[in-house]
Every structure is written in structure tokens, then in C-alpha cells.
Design a protein around this motif. Structure first.
Motif, PDB file in Angstrom:
ATOM      1  N   VAL A  15       0.841  -1.199   0.000  1.00  0.00           N
ATOM      2  CA  VAL A  15       0.000   0.000   0.000  1.00  0.00           C
ATOM      3  C   VAL A  15       0.873   1.245   0.000  1.00  0.00           C
ATOM      4  CG1 VAL A  15      -1.877   1.218   1.164  1.00  0.00           C
ATOM      5  CG2 VAL A  15      -1.782  -1.281   1.251  1.00  0.00           C
ATOM      6  N   ASP A  16       1.997   1.193   0.712  1.00  0.00           N
ATOM      7  CA  ASP A  16       2.923   2.327   0.757  1.00  0.00           C
ATOM      8  C   ASP A  16       3.443   2.651  -0.649  1.00  0.00           C
ATOM      9  OD1 ASP A  16       4.488   4.315   2.103  1.00  0.00           O
ATOM     10  OD2 ASP A  16       6.230   3.010   1.856  1.00  0.00           O
ATOM     11  N   PHE A  17       3.749   1.613  -1.425  1.00  0.00           N
ATOM     12  CA  PHE A  17       4.198   1.826  -2.801  1.00  0.00           C
ATOM     13  C   PHE A  17       3.105   2.516  -3.618  1.00  0.00           C
ATOM     14  CE2 PHE A  17       4.311   0.324  -7.218  1.00  0.00           C
ATOM     15  CZ  PHE A  17       5.554   0.800  -7.605  1.00  0.00           C
ATOM     16  N   LEU A  18       1.865   2.072  -3.431  1.00  0.00           N
ATOM     17  CA  LEU A  18       0.743   2.681  -4.142  1.00  0.00           C
ATOM     18  C   LEU A  18       0.590   4.141  -3.750  1.00  0.00           C
ATOM     19  CD1 LEU A  18      -1.804   2.486  -5.927  1.00  0.00           C
ATOM     20  CD2 LEU A  18      -3.045   1.698  -3.890  1.00  0.00           C
ATOM     21  N   LYS A  19       0.721   4.434  -2.471  1.00  0.00           N
ATOM     22  CA  LYS A  19       0.565   5.811  -2.004  1.00  0.00           C
ATOM     23  C   LYS A  19       1.660   6.714  -2.572  1.00  0.00           C
ATOM     24  CE  LYS A  19      -2.974   4.947   0.637  1.00  0.00           C
ATOM     25  NZ  LYS A  19      -4.311   5.511   0.338  1.00  0.00           N
TER      26      LYS A  19
END
Length: 242
Positions: free
Chosen positions: A143-147
Motif C-alpha cells: 500500500v505504501d508503494f501505491l501511495k
């Protein structure tokens, strides 16, 4: 007899098509215009992302933060929804793969482009973002990569939802045309709902974004399918069976 014979021939053709399993009909359509499909879909996605990220990084007007509602509180953060979120890019590739003619492909592409363009125009004149979540994204690398890749802007309407709904309605239409059984129609609907849910569960969007994206997707699909029906009807009127 000159009228009845073609009608009988057409009826036989329809009966033959109905006797062919739906999955064989779909498999027969996929290779048609495969070069156009394999180039057109990635090219469309690339152009869309170019415009999307340009507006994301350079908003022309002050950004509005979308409200956090009761529905957002009810749908908790769920990092396991990431695969569903990412699966959109497979999902949106399915309807064009199941179209048989260039005319259908061009019509579908224009309709999808019009739906996305409507969202991008809204993003330009009314930039929006989702409220900051009290979550340590570093604990969830996916999710951090997506953000980091897709910031919290360009929120309303959610084009993730709009394109999923648009694709879902078209897939339902095409699968029914092939005579798909109820289970494949249900699977399609559940996949579409899952993608919509994932936009909330990953905190990429809030409920207001989803509602606006749903409305845009339904409107785009309805208008495009209505135009398709009118075009097919006009073709039959211009070329009647005689």
C-alpha cells in the motif's frame, strides 16, 4: 419464398451460434484484430496515465479535501484488498478483448475515452484529495508503494471505480451475448464490486468519490450501449432482409 428463405437461413445461423458453448464463442473472438487490441489497450492506458499524473502534480485550482463519512468508517482499512485494486488493469482489458470488429473496438474506445475525459476535466476545474489517514503506511509495503506512486489527489470522481463499472456493465452485456451462464455473470459482478470495495479498503478514495465514480461509469456505459443499439438498428433498417 424469397423473403422466407433468408429468414430461415438467419434463424439457422442464430440457432447454430446458440448451440456453440459461450466460452468457445469468446475464444473465437479474442484473436480477431489481436494486434489492434494488444497495442490499443496499453496505448490508451499510457495516455490516460500521462494526463492523470500531469493533473495530479500540477492542479490549476485550490484542492478540496473530500469528507470522511459514516460509510468510510464502516469500511475498515484492509491491505489485503491491494490485489483487487490492482486487478482493475486486467479487468478493463477484458471487454475490448471480447469485441469482434474494428467498428466495435473503435466505438468502445471512444466511449471509454469520453468517460475518462469527463473525469479528467472535473479534476482540472475541481481538484480534490482524500483526507489523511492515521495509518503508518510503512507497515504495509504494498500500500505504501501505491501511495507513493499515486498521491491522494484526483479523488472525485474515482476513475478507478468509473472504469471498473463501465467495464463491468460492458462485460455483462458481452457475456450475455455469448450466452454465458449465471455463474460467470455473477463472477463478473463480484469482481467489479470487489474492485470498488478495494478503493475504500486501501484508503485511496472515500465514499463520495466512489459514488461519483459509480454514477460516471453507469452513465458512460448506458450512453455507449444505447448508441450501439441504435447503430445496429440503423444498420438493419438500411440493409433489410429481402
Amino acid at each position: 419464398m424469397s423473403i422466407l428463405q433468408p429468414l430461415h437461413g438467419e434463424q439457422a445461423l442464430n440457432e447454430s451460434s446458440q448451440q456453440t458453448p459461450w466460452y468457445r464463442q469468446a475464444a473465437a473472438v479474442i484473436p480477431q484484430h489481436v494486434i489492434l487490441k494488444s497495442i490499443g489497450t496499453p496505448l490508451f492506458i499510457s495516455l490516460f496515465f500521462g494526463a492523470y499524473f500531469y493533473l495530479l502534480k500540477d492542479p490549476a485550482y485550490p484542492t478540496t479535501v473530500m469528507p470522511f463519512t459514516l460509510l468510510d468508517r464502516l469500511v475498515g482499512f484492509q491491505p489485503l484488498a491491494m490485489p483487487l485494486y490492482i486487478s482493475l488493469w486486467v479487468y478493463v482489458s477484458l471487454p475490448p478483448a471480447l469485441l469482434a470488429t474494428r467498428r466495435e473496438l473503435y466505438g468502445y474506445g471512444m466511449a471509454m475515452a469520453g468517460t475518462c475525459l469527463a473525469g479528467l476535466v472535473i479534476f482540472y476545474f475541481w481538484p480534490t484529495s482524500v483526507p489523511a489517514a492515521d495509518i503508518d503506511w510503512a507497515l504495509y509495503p504494498g500500500v505504501d508503494f501505491l501511495k507513493n506512486m499515486d498521491a491522494s489527489g484526483n479523488a472525485c470522481p474515482s476513475l478507478h471505480v468509473a472504469t471498473a463499472i463501465f467495464s463491468g456493465i460492458w462485460l455483462h452485456h458481452l457475456l450475455r451475448r455469448f450466452g454465458g451462464p449465471p455463474w460467470i455473470l455473477i463472477f463478473n459482478g463480484m469482481w467489479c464490486i470487489g474492485i470498488t470495495y478495494s478503493t475504500l479498503a486501501t484508503r485511496q478514495h472515500v465514499a463520495m468519490d466512489v459514488l461519483a465514480g459509480l454514477s460516471l461509469g453507469v452513465l458512460g456505459a448506458y450512453l455507449s450501449l444505447r448508441q450501439r443499439a441504435h447503430t445496429e438498428l440503423a444498420g438493419k433498417v438500411r440493409h433489410p432482409i429481402i
